[in-house]
Each structure stands twice: as structure tokens, then as C-alpha cells.
Design a protein around this motif. Structure first.
Motif, PDB file in Angstrom:
ATOM      1  N   UNK A 252      43.607 -79.076  -8.824  1.00 40.84           N
ATOM      2  CA  UNK A 252      44.719 -79.428  -7.934  1.00 40.84           C
ATOM      3  C   UNK A 252      44.193 -79.658  -6.518  1.00 40.84           C
ATOM      4  N   UNK A 253      43.268 -78.806  -6.097  1.00 41.58           N
ATOM      5  CA  UNK A 253      42.664 -78.958  -4.763  1.00 41.58           C
ATOM      6  C   UNK A 253      41.940 -80.296  -4.644  1.00 41.58           C
ATOM      7  N   UNK A 254      41.203 -80.690  -5.707  1.00 44.67           N
ATOM      8  CA  UNK A 254      40.469 -81.959  -5.673  1.00 44.67           C
ATOM      9  C   UNK A 254      41.420 -83.136  -5.529  1.00 44.67           C
ATOM     10  N   UNK A 255      42.592 -83.055  -6.175  1.00 45.47           N
ATOM     11  CA  UNK A 255      43.571 -84.140  -6.083  1.00 45.47           C
ATOM     12  C   UNK A 255      44.151 -84.229  -4.678  1.00 45.47           C
ATOM     13  N   UNK A 256      44.418 -83.073  -4.058  1.00 45.06           N
ATOM     14  CA  UNK A 256      44.916 -83.068  -2.682  1.00 45.06           C
ATOM     15  C   UNK A 256      43.840 -83.573  -1.726  1.00 45.06           C
ATOM     16  N   UNK A 257      42.593 -83.144  -1.948  1.00 47.87           N
ATOM     17  CA  UNK A 257      41.470 -83.598  -1.123  1.00 47.87           C
ATOM     18  C   UNK A 257      41.310 -85.108  -1.214  1.00 47.87           C
ATOM     19  N   UNK A 258      41.454 -85.665  -2.433  1.00 42.51           N
ATOM     20  CA  UNK A 258      41.351 -87.116  -2.613  1.00 42.51           C
ATOM     21  C   UNK A 258      42.460 -87.847  -1.860  1.00 42.51           C
ATOM     22  N   UNK A 281      54.244 -81.057 -17.534  1.00 41.98           N
ATOM     23  CA  UNK A 281      53.118 -81.512 -16.733  1.00 41.98           C
ATOM     24  C   UNK A 281      53.162 -80.847 -15.356  1.00 41.98           C
ATOM     25  N   UNK A 282      51.996 -80.619 -14.775  1.00 40.32           N
ATOM     26  CA  UNK A 282      51.890 -80.273 -13.362  1.00 40.32           C
ATOM     27  C   UNK A 282      51.581 -81.576 -12.629  1.00 40.32           C
ATOM     28  N   UNK A 283      52.466 -81.967 -11.721  1.00 39.43           N
ATOM     29  CA  UNK A 283      52.387 -83.287 -11.093  1.00 39.43           C
ATOM     30  C   UNK A 283      51.924 -83.145  -9.637  1.00 39.43           C
ATOM     31  N   UNK A 284      50.927 -83.946  -9.272  1.00 38.12           N
ATOM     32  CA  UNK A 284      50.478 -84.039  -7.879  1.00 38.12           C
ATOM     33  C   UNK A 284      50.764 -85.467  -7.426  1.00 38.12           C
ATOM     34  N   UNK A 285      51.620 -85.599  -6.412  1.00 37.92           N
ATOM     35  CA  UNK A 285      52.117 -86.919  -6.004  1.00 37.92           C
ATOM     36  C   UNK A 285      51.973 -87.093  -4.498  1.00 37.92           C
ATOM     37  N   UNK A 286      51.535 -88.273  -4.084  1.00 39.84           N
ATOM     38  CA  UNK A 286      51.473 -88.568  -2.648  1.00 39.84           C
ATOM     39  C   UNK A 286      51.854 -90.012  -2.390  1.00 39.84           C
ATOM     40  N   UNK A 293      38.933 -98.501   5.810  1.00 41.15           N
ATOM     41  CA  UNK A 293      37.528 -98.107   5.850  1.00 41.15           C
ATOM     42  C   UNK A 293      37.469 -96.615   5.630  1.00 41.15           C
ATOM     43  N   UNK A 294      36.620 -96.172   4.685  1.00 43.24           N
ATOM     44  CA  UNK A 294      36.494 -94.754   4.381  1.00 43.24           C
ATOM     45  C   UNK A 294      35.460 -94.123   5.300  1.00 43.24           C
ATOM     46  N   UNK A 295      35.834 -92.980   5.879  1.00 47.05           N
ATOM     47  CA  UNK A 295      34.890 -92.243   6.712  1.00 47.05           C
ATOM     48  C   UNK A 295      33.945 -91.408   5.866  1.00 47.05           C
ATOM     49  N   UNK A 296      34.311 -91.198   4.586  1.00 48.11           N
ATOM     50  CA  UNK A 296      33.478 -90.413   3.683  1.00 48.11           C
ATOM     51  C   UNK A 296      33.128 -91.251   2.470  1.00 48.11           C
ATOM     52  N   UNK A 297      31.963 -91.078   1.966  1.00 50.32           N
ATOM     53  CA  UNK A 297      31.503 -91.820   0.791  1.00 50.32           C
ATOM     54  C   UNK A 297      32.290 -91.378  -0.433  1.00 50.32           C
ATOM     55  N   UNK A 298      32.798 -92.354  -1.205  1.00 52.63           N
ATOM     56  CA  UNK A 298      33.557 -92.042  -2.419  1.00 52.63           C
ATOM     57  C   UNK A 298      32.669 -92.247  -3.641  1.00 52.63           C
ATOM     58  N   UNK A 299      32.522 -91.196  -4.453  1.00 52.42           N
ATOM     59  CA  UNK A 299      31.685 -91.304  -5.649  1.00 52.42           C
ATOM     60  C   UNK A 299      32.421 -91.987  -6.789  1.00 52.42           C
ATOM     61  N   UNK A 300      33.757 -91.917  -6.761  1.00 53.85           N
ATOM     62  CA  UNK A 300      34.535 -92.564  -7.818  1.00 53.85           C
ATOM     63  C   UNK A 300      34.549 -91.813  -9.118  1.00 53.85           C
ATOM     64  N   UNK A 301      34.003 -90.574  -9.160  1.00 57.12           N
ATOM     65  CA  UNK A 301      33.962 -89.849 -10.421  1.00 57.12           C
ATOM     66  C   UNK A 301      34.856 -88.611 -10.405  1.00 57.12           C
ATOM     67  N   UNK A 302      35.573 -88.383  -9.298  1.00 56.33           N
ATOM     68  CA  UNK A 302      36.441 -87.205  -9.228  1.00 56.33           C
ATOM     69  C   UNK A 302      37.525 -87.223 -10.282  1.00 56.33           C
ATOM     70  N   UNK A 303      38.288 -88.311 -10.345  1.00 59.23           N
ATOM     71  CA  UNK A 303      39.359 -88.428 -11.341  1.00 59.23           C
ATOM     72  C   UNK A 303      38.793 -88.481 -12.755  1.00 59.23           C
ATOM     73  N   UNK A 304      37.670 -89.147 -12.910  1.00 62.57           N
ATOM     74  CA  UNK A 304      37.033 -89.235 -14.234  1.00 62.57           C
ATOM     75  C   UNK A 304      36.634 -87.843 -14.727  1.00 62.57           C
ATOM     76  N   UNK A 326      50.978 -92.502  -5.520  1.00 70.96           N
ATOM     77  CA  UNK A 326      49.867 -92.183  -6.422  1.00 70.96           C
ATOM     78  C   UNK A 326      50.194 -90.854  -7.087  1.00 70.96           C
ATOM     79  N   UNK A 327      50.276 -90.867  -8.419  1.00 73.60           N
ATOM     80  CA  UNK A 327      50.732 -89.697  -9.168  1.00 73.60           C
ATOM     81  C   UNK A 327      49.709 -89.350 -10.236  1.00 73.60           C
ATOM     82  N   UNK A 328      49.326 -88.080 -10.282  1.00 80.03           N
ATOM     83  CA  UNK A 328      48.454 -87.574 -11.346  1.00 80.03           C
ATOM     84  C   UNK A 328      49.200 -86.437 -12.041  1.00 80.03           C
TER      85      UNK A 328
END
Length: 337
Positions: A252-258, A281-286, A293-304, A326-328
Motif C-alpha cells: 500500500x505504501x508503494x502505491x501511495x509513493x508511486x 478488494x483493498x482499493x488505492x485510488x488517486x 518531467x520526473x524528478x526521480x528515475x522510474x524503474x517501471x517494475x513497482x506495479x509488476x 488511477x486505481x489499483x
């Protein structure tokens, strides 16, 4: 759907081998003691045996695969055994007597020539096929267990990296520097919450699941740090009181961080994050307001990583929905006593 030519050729070869075996079965005298190679009776008995071998071998092979897919050995061993036994007997008898009826022979004559041997062959074939399916399932479980271990190592590493990366630490210490001068009591609480975040990361690094209550306690510490940093620019609404579930730690923290990392967070465009339950389901929605432009590098593997971790924890997949929000959706994992 594309047809695998190598698979078709392999199937044709196996059918051809079974036909040859059936003819040899008749030629050896086991199917027709009075037959000669040139007699019509030999070819009739031989073709009967060949067809019987193909029907019993290939038919039971396909049935074994289907039953193992529907009721896997690992999950339903007794049910799989009973259903496999019943289906094999019913199919084998139906196939034998169907072929006999197709040849329009006297039932007694056909039974004398082929049934006893066919039943014996069926038993051997069934033992082989069902044993083979059991071994394949057992091997797959071993492979999945090894894969789970590797995925957990990768997921734990990614979770640790998402917390300990220089951006997170730099931003947190930056906020702490300002708070120390403004309010020492708030700074002391800030440091305590930061230590709670890192303690939880270390305590859960070897655990596959934690209770939702444990995750929420950690989440409150993490969100306190973010709320101090962003203030009213970040609007959080968490409604998970009374929900009984297990969760993968830090998910859940990773989803909020993303959500914070990939979206604009400003006074003009506050980021709104909602965490709640709906339909098991536990839903995380924003709301979506993506950064150009991203200030931090995105690895693209967090959701995966999250999706793969939940593949091993639940039969229900993680759902990801993107429209104006965006809903997970994370499946609820029952708490076992």
C-alpha cells in the motif's frame, strides 16, 4: 489461433506408432490366433486393435490433461484420483464398445478377441498418464516455489530501495531540517515516525504477508512524514477500519509513493489519495495529474512486482484501472487463525 506444426507432427507420429503396434498385436496372434498376414480377418482384427489402441491411449491422455487442469493433483488429490478413475473407466468402456459396434461384429466374438487385452492396456495406460500428470504438477509446484523465492527477493529489494533511495532520504531530512528550527517537539515526533518506518521495513523483509493492522500502523508513520512535507497539497483519506485481511508488506505504501512520485502535488492541484475496501478488494485510488518531467528515475517494475507477489498469495489477480483516476485493487487475503 496459430497451429504449432511441430506439435501436430508429433501427434501424427504417435498415432502412427499406435497403429503399427495394433497391427503387430494382431500379427503376433494375441488378437487373432487363426489369422494369417494376408487374410481379411487379420486386417479386420488388426485395424480393430489399432483403432482401440489409438482411442484408449490418446483419449485417456487428453482426458488426464483436462482433469488435471480442472482439478490439479496438488490442490485436490483425492478428488482428482476419484474423478480420474471414474472418467477413465467410463470413457474406456464407451470407446471399446463403440468401436466394436462400429465393426458390427458379434459382441461375444469381439470381447473374446480384444476386450481383455484392451482392459489390461487401459489400466497400464491410465496408471502411466495419471502418474505422469501427478509428476508434472509436483514439478510445477517445485518450480513455482523457486520462482516465489526469487520474486520475494526481488520484491523485498525493490521495497527496501523505494524507502532507502537517496531521494526519499534527502527529502525527509530536508523537511526535518526546517522542522527542527520551527518546532522542536514536532521534530522529535518526526524523527520517531521516521525510525518507525525503517524499523518496519527491516522487520518485514523476510515475511510474505502481514496483517492489515500492522501495515496500517506503519502506513500512519509514513503518511505523517509525507503530510509534514506536503501539508494541504496532499489529501489522504484512509477508510479501512474493521477490515480483516492479510497484505503483502509495504505494498500500500508503494502505491501511495508511486502516486506522489508520478503526479503533480501543489496548492493549485492537490493530490487526493483514497484507500478503502470494495467488493473484497483493498482499493488505492488517486486523481491523475501526471508530471511532464520526473524528478526521480522510474524503474517501471513497482506495479509488476506487486502483481507478481499477489499471484502467489491469491487466486484473484490485482486489477489496475486508469481513466480520469488511477486505481489499483488488491484482493483481500483471508486471515487464517
Amino acid at each position: 489461433m496459430a497451429i504449432d506444426r511441430s506439435l501436430v507432427i508429433k501427434e501424427m507420429k504417435s498415432v502412427f506408432v499406435l497403429i503399427i503396434l495394433g497391427m503387430l498385436f494382431a500379427w503376433s496372434g494375441l488378437g487373432c490366433n487363426e489369422c494369417t498376414f494376408n487374410s481379411p480377418r487379420f486386417w479386420k482384427i488388426g485395424s480393430l486393435n489399432a483403432l482401440m489402441w489409438v482411442a484408449l491411449w490418446k483419449g485417456n491422455s487428453y482426458l488426464a490433461n483436462f482433469i488435471s487442469w480442472k482439478w490439479p493433483w496438488i490442490k485436490f488429490p483425492m478428488k482428482r484420483f476419484i474423478i480420474g478413475l471414474i472418467v477413465t473407466i467410463v470413457y474406456s468402456l464407451a470407446a471399446m464398445y463403440g468401436i466394436i459396434a462400429l465393426y458390427s461384429w458379434s459382441l461375444q466374438v469381439a470381447i473374446n478377441y480384444s476386450t481383455g487385452y484392451s482392459i489390461l492396456i487401459t489400466i497400464i495406460i491410465s496408471l502411466f498418464m495419471h502418474g505422469r500428470e501427478f509428476l508434472i504438477n509436483w514439478r510445477q509446484v517445485a518450480i513455482d516455489a523457486e520462482r516465489l523465492q526469487k520474486e520475494n527477493i526481488a520484491a523485498h529489494y525493490e521495497s527496501l530501495k523505494s524507502q532507502i533511495n537517496p531521494h526519499f532520504l534527502f527529502n525527509t531530512l530536508n523537511v526535518l531540517t526546517n522542522v527542527v528550527y520551527e518546532d522542536q517537539d514536532k521534530a522529535a515526533k518526526f524523527i520517531k515516525q521516521l525510525s518507525e518506518v525503517y524499523r518496519y521495513v527491516l522487520d518485514t523483509r523476510d515475511r510474505e504477508v502481514v496483517t492489515l493492522d500492522e501495515e496500517l500502523k506503519f502506513l500512519m508513520s509514513y503518511l505523517y512524514l509525507q503530510q509534514i512535507r506536503f501539508g494541504d497539497k496532499l489529501k489522504l483519506n484512509i477508510q479501512l477500519e474493521g477490515v480483516k485481511s492479510m497484505v503483502a508488506p509495504l505494498v500500500v505504501q508503494m502505491l501511495i509513493e508511486n502516486a506522489i512520485k508520478h503526479n503533480i502535488v501543489s496548492e493549485e492541484n492537490p493530490l487526493e489519495i483514497h484507500v478503502y475496501t470494495m467488493d473484497n478488494f483493498i482499493v488505492v485510488e488517486n486523481n491523475l495529474q501526471k508530471k511532464m518531467v520526473f524528478s526521480e528515475e522510474s524503474t517501471g517494475i513497482g506495479l509488476e512486482n506487486i502483481c507478481k507477489r499477489y499471484e502467489f498469495l491469491s487466486n484473484t489477480p490485482v486489477e489496475i484501472i486508469q481513466n480520469d483516476k488511477f486505481i489499483v485493487k488488491l484482493p483481500v487475503i483471508p486471515v487464517h487463525a
